[in-house]
Design a protein around this motif. Structure first.
Motif, short mmCIF file in Angstrom:
data_model
loop_
_atom_site.label_atom_id
_atom_site.label_comp_id
_atom_site.label_asym_id
_atom_site.label_seq_id
_atom_site.Cartn_x
_atom_site.Cartn_y
_atom_site.Cartn_z
N GLN A 238 0.81 -1.21 0.00
CA GLN A 238 0.00 0.00 0.00
C GLN A 238 0.85 1.26 0.00
O GLN A 238 0.41 2.32 0.42
N GLY A 239 2.11 1.14 -0.44
CA GLY A 239 2.98 2.30 -0.48
C GLY A 239 3.71 2.56 0.82
O GLY A 239 4.30 3.62 1.00
N ASN A 240 3.71 1.60 1.75
CA ASN A 240 4.41 1.77 3.02
C ASN A 240 5.77 1.09 2.97
O ASN A 240 5.96 0.07 2.31
N LEU A 241 6.71 1.66 3.70
CA LEU A 241 8.09 1.18 3.69
C LEU A 241 8.72 1.48 5.05
O LEU A 241 8.50 2.56 5.62
N TYR A 242 9.54 0.53 5.54
CA TYR A 242 10.25 0.71 6.81
C TYR A 242 11.65 0.15 6.67
O TYR A 242 11.84 -0.98 6.21
N ASN A 243 12.64 0.93 7.06
CA ASN A 243 14.04 0.50 7.08
C ASN A 243 14.62 0.79 8.45
O ASN A 243 14.44 1.89 8.99
N VAL A 244 15.32 -0.17 9.02
CA VAL A 244 16.05 0.03 10.27
C VAL A 244 17.41 -0.62 10.14
O VAL A 244 17.51 -1.76 9.67
N GLY A 245 18.44 0.09 10.51
CA GLY A 245 19.78 -0.47 10.44
C GLY A 245 20.63 -0.05 11.63
O GLY A 245 20.52 1.08 12.13
N TYR A 246 21.46 -0.97 12.10
CA TYR A 246 22.41 -0.68 13.18
C TYR A 246 23.79 -1.09 12.70
O TYR A 246 23.99 -2.20 12.20
N PHE A 247 24.78 -0.18 12.86
CA PHE A 247 26.13 -0.41 12.35
C PHE A 247 27.14 -0.09 13.46
O PHE A 247 27.13 1.02 14.02
N TYR A 248 28.01 -1.04 13.72
CA TYR A 248 29.01 -0.87 14.79
C TYR A 248 30.38 -1.31 14.29
O TYR A 248 30.52 -2.36 13.65
N ARG A 249 31.38 -0.50 14.58
CA ARG A 249 32.78 -0.84 14.32
C ARG A 249 33.57 -0.51 15.58
O ARG A 249 33.52 0.62 16.08
N LYS A 250 34.33 -1.49 16.05
CA LYS A 250 35.17 -1.28 17.23
C LYS A 250 36.42 -0.49 16.85
O LYS A 250 36.94 -0.64 15.75
N ASP A 251 36.86 0.37 17.74
CA ASP A 251 38.08 1.14 17.48
C ASP A 251 39.29 0.22 17.61
O ASP A 251 39.61 -0.26 18.70
N ILE A 252 39.96 -0.04 16.50
CA ILE A 252 41.18 -0.85 16.49
C ILE A 252 42.26 0.02 15.88
O ILE A 252 42.24 0.31 14.68
#
Length: 822
Positions: free
Chosen positions: A693-707
Motif C-alpha cells: 500500500q505504499g508503506n516502507l520501513y528501514n532500520v539499520g544498526y552499524f558498529y565498528r570497534k576502534d582498532i
C-alpha cells in the motif's frame, strides 16, 4: 425525405479544416488552439444548463478508469493514481497522423452539393476521415473561388490524443488565416483540458489565443488550479510561445501573476527563464533563485542562475555544457558569493569541469577538475540535496583502453587532490599520482588453465609544509612505485565442486625522488631505492550439496589456503594502501591490504560453510555463512612497521553473515565478526520492509570497534519510513543517530499530500556538515523547513524532497512510483 450517405473526395475543404486545426497543434503546447462554441438558441440553452463551460463536451470523453474503453488503452496515459477518471479521445496518442498535404480525405455527409459557380456545401453529420485524424461538423461551406471555408455546428477534430470542439470556423485558404471563438480542447497524453474565448491564425506559423486556460484537474469539479492568460502567441517557426497577463489560479483565487512569459512549444532548445526555486534555512534565511537558460548554439548552451540568500547576500551560479563533433562532450559549472556575512565576510566559490571522450572502440579519455574555497561550501551553499561534502576534491585525467586485444585492459592517469580542511596533517592527505599506469591482461580458459598479469606504475608526490619537513617523524616521502603480479591458475569446476590452485610471483620496486633522497640522507642512511619479490601459492576448493523437496537446500563447505614467505619491508613507504576490512569474503583472499605498497607474508587456512534455503517460488528464505581463519605463522609484514596483538594471534574469531527473504516484502540481513579474544570487532543488522500500500520501513544498526591503525570507531543507528495515513496522505521520515557522540547526525520528517492534479510536501530537516566535529561546541546543526508544490501536468516548484529521500531511503523510488501511479 430520405437522406443518403455520400462518400467522395473533397480535398480543398479537408485541407482548409486540417490546416487550420492540425497546423496549430504541432506541439503539446498548442492544443489550446483547437476550437468550440455555441451559436444557436438551443445550444445557448444547453450552455446555460451546464454547471461549467464545456461540460457536455468534456464529460463525453472523461470516463471512469474501470470502463472498458479505458482498460483497452492498457494502462497507458491513464493519469494520476488519485484521479477516478481519465481522458479517452477517439484517436489514441500512439496513433500518428499523416501530413495533411500528403493525405487523402474521405468525406461522409448526409447531404453534399458541389457548385463550381457558387458555394459548395456538406451538411448533416459531416465526417472528414484521414489516417490518424478525424473532423466532424454539422455543416461545411466553401465559396465559389475556393478561398473561404466555413464550418458550423460543433466542429470537432481528433488527432493523436488531441480533441477539440468549435461551433464555427472561418478560414482563408489562400492566406491560411482564420479565427474561431469559445474553444474547448482535450489533451489525453497531458491529461489536460481548457478553453479560449478566441483563437486566430494570423499566418501560416502564428496562432494567437485570447483569454485561454489550461488545467489537468478533473472536468467534473472546479479546478484546484488553472493557468489563464490574456493572450498567448504560438510561433511554429521559432518554436516559442509567449504569454501576456498570465495568472495562476488556485480555487479560483489568483496566487501568482506573470506579466510576460516565454516558453518552448517543441523540442528545440531556446533561450528563456526556467522555473524559479525558493526555500528557507536557519543559517541562510529565505532563498530565491531564477535560472536563465541560454541556447548559444546547437552544440553548446549555458544556464546562468542569479540567486539571493537572505542572510548571506547575492550569489551567481552558472553551468556551461558543450558537445564537440570529434572530441567528446563535457560541462563546466560553479558559483561565486562575495563577502559572505555568515562566513567572516569571506568570498565563497567553487568550480568544476568534467569532460568525456570516446575516441574509438578501444580508447576513451576523461578529464575532471574540482575546486571549492572551503570545507563548508557544499553544506552551506550547494542547492543539490544529494551533494555530499568530500574532504579531498579530485582532479584527474584518464586515458583508458579495452575491447582491443582480447583480455587486455589498461589505464594511464594523472590524479591530484585538493584537501578542503587546512587543519588536516600532511601525513593524512592523499598523494598525487603524476602519473599512474595500470594494466591487466588475462588469457587462457576460464574453465581450465588461465594466466593473468597485473601491472601498476605510479609516481607519488606530496607537497610538504615546512612544519612537516622539520619534523622527521612525520615526513612523507615521494617517489616511484612499480608493481608486477604474474599468476597462473587452473580452474576446475563441476556442478558439485570446484578446485582452483594458483601460483603467482609479485614484485614491488620503489625509487625515491631527489627531494626525498636529500631529506632522508640528512636524517638516516636509507637507501634511494627498494625492491621486494615474493612468490605466492593459494588453493581455493569447495563442495556443493543439494537436497530437493518442498524446499531446495544447499550446503557449501569451502577451504582456502595461502602461503607466501616473509620479506622484510620495514621502512618502505605507504603511498596509498590501507588495511582490508573484515567480512566473510575477505577470509578467502590472500590480500590483507588494499593497495600495492606491501607484499603480504601468508601461511593460513580459512574454513567456511554456507547454507541456503529456497522456497517453491524461488525466494531465498535463508542464507547463512560462517567462517574462520587459522594462522600457522605470525604476520610480520605491516603497513605502519609496528606490530600489534592481531599479528601474532593463531586464529581470527568467527565471521558470520545471515540474510533472509522472510517474504516478498520483508528482508533481513546481519553480519558480525569477532576477534580471537572473543571481543566483537564489528556487527550490523538491517531490516527492510515494503508493503503493498505504499508503506516502507528501514532500520539499520552499524558498529565498528576502534582498532588502532586498522579501523575507526563507528556506532550508529539509521531508520527511515514511509507510511500512508489515508488514500491521499502519507508521512515520511529519516534519522541517523550517532551513539558514540549521542547526537542526531541527521533527521527529517515530512508530510505529503497527493490529489488528482496537484500535490504538496512539507518537511523539516536538521543535519551536520559531513566534515564537522559534532563535539565542538561551536558547531551547530543546520536546519531547514522546505515545501515542494507540484501542479501535475505543469511541473513543480521544487524537486529537492524526492532527491533527498531517494539518496537516504532504500527502495524509495519503487515505493514512490507505486504510490503516485497506482
Amino acid at each position: 425525405m430520405t437522406q443518403m450517405k455520400h462518400q467522395f473526395k473533397f480535398n480543398p475543404l479537408a485541407t482548409a479544416i486540417l490546416t487550420l486545426l492540425c497546423g496549430s497543434s504541432i506541439s503539446s503546447y498548442a492544443e489550446s488552439t483547437i476550437p468550440a462554441s455555441t451559436v444557436d438558441n438551443q445550444k445557448m440553452k444547453d450552455s446555460i444548463q451546464e454547471a461549467y463551460p464545456g461540460q457536455q463536451f468534456f464529460e463525453q470523453y472523461y470516463v471512469d478508469k474501470s470502463a472498458p474503453e479505458a482498460q483497452q488503452r492498457q494502462g497507458q496515459n491513464l493519469g494520476s493514481a488519485y484521479c477516478k477518471g481519465t481522458w479517452i479521445t477517439p484517436i489514441s496518442p500512439e496513433t500518428k497522423a499523416v501530413d495533411p498535404d500528403n493525405a487523402t480525405s474521405t468525406v461522409t455527409a448526409d447531404y453534399g452539393h458541389y457548385d463550381p459557380n457558387g458555394d459548395s456545401v456538406l451538411e448533416g453529420n459531416v465526417l472528414i476521415d484521414q489516417q490518424g485524424r478525424q473532423i466532424r461538423a454539422d455543416k461545411i461551406t466553401i465559396d465559389q473561388t475556393q478561398t473561404y471555408a466555413n464550418a458550423q455546428g460543433r466542429v470537432q477534430m481528433a488527432q493523436s490524443g488531441l480533441l477539440a470542439q468549435s461551433d464555427q470556423i472561418n478560414y482563408n485558404l489562400k492566406t491560411q488565416q482564420g479565427d474561431l471563438n469559445n474553444s474547448f480542447y482535450i489533451s489525453e497524453e497531458q491529461h489536460a483540458h481548457g478553453r479560449a474565448d478566441k483563437i486566430a491564425r494570423t499566418s501560416e506559423n502564428i496562432v494567437v489565443m485570447n483569454n485561454a486556460t489550461y488545467s489537468t484537474c478533473p472536468p467534473d469539479e472546479k479546478p484546484t488550479w488553472k493557468i489563464q492568460a490574456d493572450k498567448i502567441t504560438l510561433n511554429k517557426e521559432t518554436g516559442r510561445g509567449e504569454t501576456r497577463g498570465t495568472k495562476l489560479y488556485v480555487k479560483e483565487v489568483p496566487v501568482l501573476a506573470v506579466p510576460y512569459f516565454n516558453f518552448p512549444i517543441d523540442d528545440r532548445r531556446t533561450t528563456g527563464v526556467l522555473t524559479p526555486s525558493f526555500g528557507f534555512s536557519n543559517d541562510g534565511g529565505v532563498e530565491l533563485a531564477v535560472p536563465v537558460y541560454l541556447n548559444l548554439a546547437p552544440n553548446y548552451d549555458a544556464t546562468i542562475t542569479p540567486r539571493y540568500i537572505g542572510n548571506r547576500g547575492p550569489m551567481l551560479e552558472g553551468e556551461f555544457r558543450y558537445l564537440t563533433e570529434n572530441f567528446g562532450s563535457g560541462m563546466i559549472w560553479g558559483g561565486y558569493l562575495a563577502s559572505d556575512s555568515e562566513y567572516n565576510d569571506k568570498d565563497r566559490k567553487d568550480l568544476h569541469l568534467l569532460h568525456n571522450w570516446q575516441i574509438n572502440n578501444q580508447f576513451s579519455t576523461n578529464l575532471e577538475y574540482n575546486y571549492a574555497s572551503d570545507k563548508d561550501y557544499f553544506a552551506d551553499l550547494n542547492n543539490n540535496p544529494n551533494s555530499k561534502t568530500d574532504l579531498n576534491l579530485r582532479r584527474a585525467w584518464e586515458l583508458n583502453y579495452k575491447n582491443g586485444i582480447p583480455g587486455l585492459k589498461a589505464q594511464l592517469k594523472v590524479e591530484d587532490f585538493l584537501t578542503l580542511d587546512d587543519t588536516v596533517a600532511d601525513k593524512d592527505r592523499p598523494y598525487a599520482r603524476l602519473p599512474q599506469f595500470l594494466l591487466n591482461y588475462k588469457t587462457g580458459d576460464a574453465q581450465g588453465l588461465q594466466f593473468e598479469f597485473d601491472h601498476d606504475t605510479a609516481y607519488f608526490k606530496k607537497d610538504m609544509s615546512a612544519t612537516s619537513l622539520a619534523n622527521n617523524d612525520s615526513y612523507e616521502p615521494s617517489g616511484t612505485r612499480i608493481y608486477n603480479d604474474f599468476s597462473v591458475r587452473y580452474n576446475y569446476r563441476n556442478p558439485w565442486s570446484f578446485v582452483i590452485p594458483e601460483v603467482s610471483l609479485r614484485n614491488v620496486n620503489t625509487f625515491y625522488d631527489k627531494d626525498t633522497v636529500n631529506t632522508l640522507n640528512q636524517t638516516s642512511t636509507s637507501s634511494e631505492n627498494q625492491s621486494v619479490t615474493v612468490p605466492e601459492f593459494t588453493l581455493d576448493t569447495g563442495l556443493t550439496f543439494e537436497k530437493e523437496g518442498k524446499y531446495l537446500q544447499t550446503i557449501t563447505p569451502r577451504a582456502f589456503y595461502a602461503y607466501a614467505p616473509y620479506k622484510n619491508q620495514n621502512g618502505h613507504p605507504n603511498f596509498d594502501s590501507a588495511t582490508a576490512s573484515i567480512n566473510y569474503d575477505q577470509l578467502f583472499s590472500p590480500r590483507r591490504f588494499y593497495g600495492h605498497d606491501r607484499l603480504e607474508d601468508n601461511n593460513f587456512l580459512s574454513l567456511g560453510l554456507s547454507y541456503s534455503l529456497f522456497d517453491e517460488i524461488g525466494l531465498e528464505r535463508l542464507k547463512t555463512s560462517v567462517g574462520q581463519s587459522f594462522y600457522f605463522e605470525d604476520r610480520r609484514v605491516r603497513l605502519d612497521n609496528e606490530s600489534d596483538q592481531f599479528d601474532t594471534e593463531r586464529h581470527t574469531g568467527p565471521v558470520l553473515s545471515v540474510s533472509s527473504q522472510l517474504s516478498q516484502n520483508f528482508t533481513l540481513g546481519a553480519n558480525s565478526a569477532w576477534m580471537a579474544n572473543g571481543d566483537n570487532a564489528q556487527r550490523d543488522v538491517q531490516l527492510y520492509y515494503t508493503g503493498n500500500q505504499g508503506n516502507l520501513y528501514n532500520v539499520g544498526y552499524f558498529y565498528r570497534k576502534d582498532i588502532p591503525n586498522r579501523q575507526d570507531q563507528y556506532d550508529q543507528v539509521v531508520a527511515s519510513f514511509i507510511q500512508p495515513v489515508s488514500n491521499n496522505w502519507r508521512i515520511m521520515g529519516h534519522a541517523q543517530y550517532d551513539l558514540d557522540n549521542n547526537v542526531a547526525r541527521e533527521y527529517l520528517l515530512g508530510v505529503n499530500y497527493e490529489a488528482c492534479c496537484w500535490g504538496i510536501s512539507v518537511y523539516g530537516r536538521s543535519y551536520y556538515n559531513d566534515l564537522d566535529n559534532v563535539n565542538d561546541d561551536s558547531v551547530k546543526p543546520k536546519r531547514a523547513i522546505m515545501a515542494e508544490i507540484s501542479l501535475k501536468g505543469l511541473g513543480g516548484f521544487n524537486n529537492k524532497l524526492s532527491s533527498l529521500l531517494e539518496s537516504r531511503i532504500l527502495g524509495f523510488n519503487k515505493i514512490n512510483q507505486s504510490w503516485t501511479q497506482r
